[in-house]
Scaffold this active site. Sequence first.
Site, short mmCIF file in Angstrom:
data_model
loop_
_atom_site.label_atom_id
_atom_site.label_comp_id
_atom_site.label_asym_id
_atom_site.label_seq_id
_atom_site.Cartn_x
_atom_site.Cartn_y
_atom_site.Cartn_z
N SER A 1 -15.44 -3.95 -10.43
CA SER A 1 -16.56 -3.33 -9.72
C SER A 1 -17.82 -3.62 -10.50
CB SER A 1 -16.32 -1.82 -9.62
OG SER A 1 -17.50 -1.12 -9.29
N VAL B 1 -18.88 -1.42 -1.34
CA VAL B 1 -18.31 -2.11 -0.19
C VAL B 1 -17.99 -1.08 0.90
CG1 VAL B 1 -16.51 -3.70 0.62
CG2 VAL B 1 -17.28 -3.79 -1.76
N VAL C 1 1.60 1.74 -6.74
CA VAL C 1 1.35 0.83 -7.86
C VAL C 1 1.48 1.52 -9.21
CG1 VAL C 1 -0.16 -0.64 -6.48
CG2 VAL C 1 -1.17 1.21 -7.84
N ASP D 1 0.86 -1.18 0.00
CA ASP D 1 0.00 0.00 0.00
C ASP D 1 0.89 1.24 0.00
OD1 ASP D 1 -3.25 0.33 0.87
OD2 ASP D 1 -2.00 2.12 0.91
N TYR E 1 -14.01 6.39 -13.45
CA TYR E 1 -13.97 5.18 -12.63
C TYR E 1 -14.63 4.02 -13.39
CZ TYR E 1 -14.79 2.06 -8.64
OH TYR E 1 -14.83 0.99 -7.78
N LYS F 1 -12.77 0.47 -14.63
CA LYS F 1 -13.24 -0.83 -14.17
C LYS F 1 -13.68 -1.71 -15.34
CE LYS F 1 -12.27 -0.28 -9.88
NZ LYS F 1 -11.19 -1.08 -9.27
#
Length: 262
Positions: free
Chosen positions: A130, A178, A57, A28, A143, A147
Amino acid sequence: PGTRFKTLTLTQAVDGLVVFLLFVALIDVNKSLGDELKSTLDQEYGRDRTEFYLADVTSEEDFKGVLEKIVKTFGRIDILCNNAGIINEKHWEKTIAINLGGVVRGTYLALEHMKKENGGNGGVIVNISSMAGLGPLPMAPIYTATKHGVVGFSRAMAAVSKLANYGVRINILCPWFVKTNLLSTMNSEKHIGSFFPLKGIAETMMQNRGCLEADVVAKAFLVLVKDESKNGDVLMIDPDEAVFVSFPERAQDFSTTPVSLE
């Protein structure tokens, strides 16, 4: 050792699902929260089972270096979960770099250690998409695009792995909303930008159907890990059910409506 000794590498360990197998490497960009999570897991499972690695990342150097450290520490990578993700419609380049670029980079770099032609033991990569990877989330078009990209890239790489005999299965998990820190950004004009007036759409969806707990998503993740028949499969999970999504093998197999070009 045989494949019973599993090493799980999890990107964005803090805000997403956490699954404990025999050895876990957490990656992370947030050091304080990463250290906190490692401490919690150490207390529950023992200090030698979990390691936390600080890395971005979006950085080839960071990600590559961390995976090399993980292999040096644990000896191998059996399972990779690419879970890093953000919602930031204002700084959309960053969203693409993390949500899609991070998945591509993580998959490519992990395959170098995992695929059998390089002396790896094979394994499983689960890329987290997602529900927005299967249909539009109007308040977050970037977004949504990233995805969708995760789904397409992962399905293509699963086909590559099968054809090239990598020995690595690649699957996709598409959860509903979530209960993680990501939800707070959906109520922030700073992150949603000009689409902020549409935030009520997501709020209504969550009010009507609720949100998933992270441990439920973890159970779905394990389905994709444990079922050796699954490669290139998309598992969708919402508050009511978990289902595999079927895609036509060929473009001409999609449901279509003829159009005259005369």
